[in-house]
Motif scaffolding. Structure first.
Motif, short mmCIF file in Angstrom:
data_model
loop_
_atom_site.label_atom_id
_atom_site.label_comp_id
_atom_site.label_asym_id
_atom_site.label_seq_id
_atom_site.Cartn_x
_atom_site.Cartn_y
_atom_site.Cartn_z
N UNK A 98 0.82 -1.22 0.00
CA UNK A 98 0.00 0.00 0.00
C UNK A 98 0.85 1.27 0.00
N UNK A 99 1.97 1.24 0.74
CA UNK A 99 2.79 2.44 0.91
C UNK A 99 4.00 2.50 -0.02
N UNK A 100 4.18 1.47 -0.84
CA UNK A 100 5.29 1.45 -1.76
C UNK A 100 6.63 1.27 -1.09
N UNK A 101 6.66 0.42 -0.07
CA UNK A 101 7.88 0.15 0.69
C UNK A 101 8.33 -1.28 0.43
N UNK B 276 13.64 -4.17 1.64
CA UNK B 276 15.02 -3.70 1.77
C UNK B 276 15.14 -2.19 1.97
N UNK B 277 14.02 -1.48 1.93
CA UNK B 277 14.07 -0.02 2.08
C UNK B 277 14.50 0.38 3.49
N UNK B 278 15.29 1.45 3.56
CA UNK B 278 15.63 2.06 4.85
C UNK B 278 14.53 3.06 5.18
N UNK B 279 13.86 2.84 6.30
CA UNK B 279 12.72 3.68 6.67
C UNK B 279 13.01 4.40 7.98
N UNK B 280 13.12 5.73 7.88
CA UNK B 280 13.19 6.58 9.06
C UNK B 280 11.77 6.96 9.43
N UNK C 7 22.45 7.18 2.63
CA UNK C 7 21.47 6.16 2.27
C UNK C 7 20.47 6.81 1.33
N UNK C 8 20.83 6.87 0.06
CA UNK C 8 20.08 7.65 -0.93
C UNK C 8 18.65 7.17 -1.14
N UNK C 9 18.40 5.90 -0.86
CA UNK C 9 17.05 5.37 -1.07
C UNK C 9 16.19 5.46 0.19
N UNK C 10 16.70 6.06 1.25
CA UNK C 10 15.93 6.15 2.50
C UNK C 10 14.64 6.93 2.30
N UNK C 11 13.60 6.48 2.97
CA UNK C 11 12.30 7.16 2.94
C UNK C 11 11.94 7.58 4.36
N UNK C 12 11.15 8.66 4.45
CA UNK C 12 10.76 9.19 5.75
C UNK C 12 9.27 8.94 5.95
N UNK C 13 8.96 8.05 6.88
CA UNK C 13 7.57 7.69 7.18
C UNK C 13 7.08 8.48 8.39
N UNK D 231 12.41 15.91 -2.10
CA UNK D 231 11.17 15.80 -2.87
C UNK D 231 10.08 15.12 -2.07
N UNK D 232 8.83 15.49 -2.37
CA UNK D 232 7.72 14.91 -1.61
C UNK D 232 7.56 13.41 -1.84
N UNK D 233 8.15 12.88 -2.92
CA UNK D 233 8.08 11.43 -3.15
C UNK D 233 8.85 10.65 -2.10
N UNK D 234 9.71 11.34 -1.35
CA UNK D 234 10.49 10.69 -0.29
C UNK D 234 9.71 10.58 1.02
#
Length: 219
Positions: free
Chosen positions: A28-31, A34-38, A64-70, A90-93
């Motif tokens: 649902x969230x596109x995670x 292997x994603x790094x999630x802060x 960690x360029x692929x990190x996402x902020x939840x 960017x808001x996509x992050x």
């Protein structure tokens, strides 16, 4: 008696999060797994330092360029987008999810590391951030700042979290470089730390002792 904010560890228990629910949330969230999630949990108004947390995330992205902020919050996403833009993010992050209490543990389960920065003002020397106990109960390491309640004392000498002394790029980079070491800490160790300081059972017993003493005071 000193009674901190307590945590219901029957609810905040990684062992009780269903794998099917985790898969559903990731889809649902596109995670990916292997994603790094802060992750940030809760409101980000008033005492919480959103600018500083977003600056930290910008420094994290350098490593960690692929990190996402939840963000698990009921606050508006546009506020986050506006702050992120200041740091070239960017808001996509950004992933923003509203959740009721029962849904929070499964969302936290997606986390790699959690963060919260609180304004270290005089009134916060007696503060007890509930989210610290909730996140540690889920076996997630914490990035936070000093000068808030007993946070320094609780995390000192552990590998369950990092306490930042100053809000600047140098301190953020140091904390980022220490994340891999935090991730080596067993989740059970973090949960045990939460039990030691934030046990709901201990909190109930402490309140009971206080009320019993008051009832037995001479009239």
């Amino acid at each position: 008696e000193v009674i901190p904010c307590c945590v219901d560890q029957d609810l905040f228990d990684p062992e009780k999060v269903r794998s099917e629910k985790v898969i559903e949330l990731r889809t649902e969230l596109g995670i990916s797994a292997d994603d790094f999630i802060l992750t940030y949990l809760g409101s980000f108004s008033t005492w919480y330092l959103l600018d500083e947390m977003m600056h930290f995330y910008a420094e994290l992205l350098k490593h960690k360029k692929s990190a996402k902020f939840l963000f698990i919050t009921h606050d508006p996403k546009q506020t986050l987008i506006d702050v992120a833009m200041k740091y070239g993010i960017g808001q996509e992050k950004l992933i923003v999810v509203k959740a009721n209490r029962s849904e929070v543990p499964a969302l936290l389960f997606l986390s790699t590391v959690s963060i919260f920065f609180i304004m270290p003002v005089y009134s916060k020397t007696a503060s007890s951030p509930t989210k610290l106990g909730e996140v540690l109960s889920m076996g997630i390491p914490v990035i936070t700042n000093s000068g808030v309640g007993d946070v320094d004392e609780i995390l000192a000498g552990t590998q369950c979290g990092t306490v930042i002394k100053e809000f600047d790029a140098a301190n953020y980079q140091k904390a980022v470089l220490g994340i891999d070491a935090l991730l080596q800490t067993p989740k059970s160790e973090m949960r045990s730390l939460a039990t030691k300081y934030f046990s709901l059972k201990d909190g109930i017993n402490a309140f009971d002792r206080v009320y019993s003493k008051i009832q037995n005071l001479p009239q």
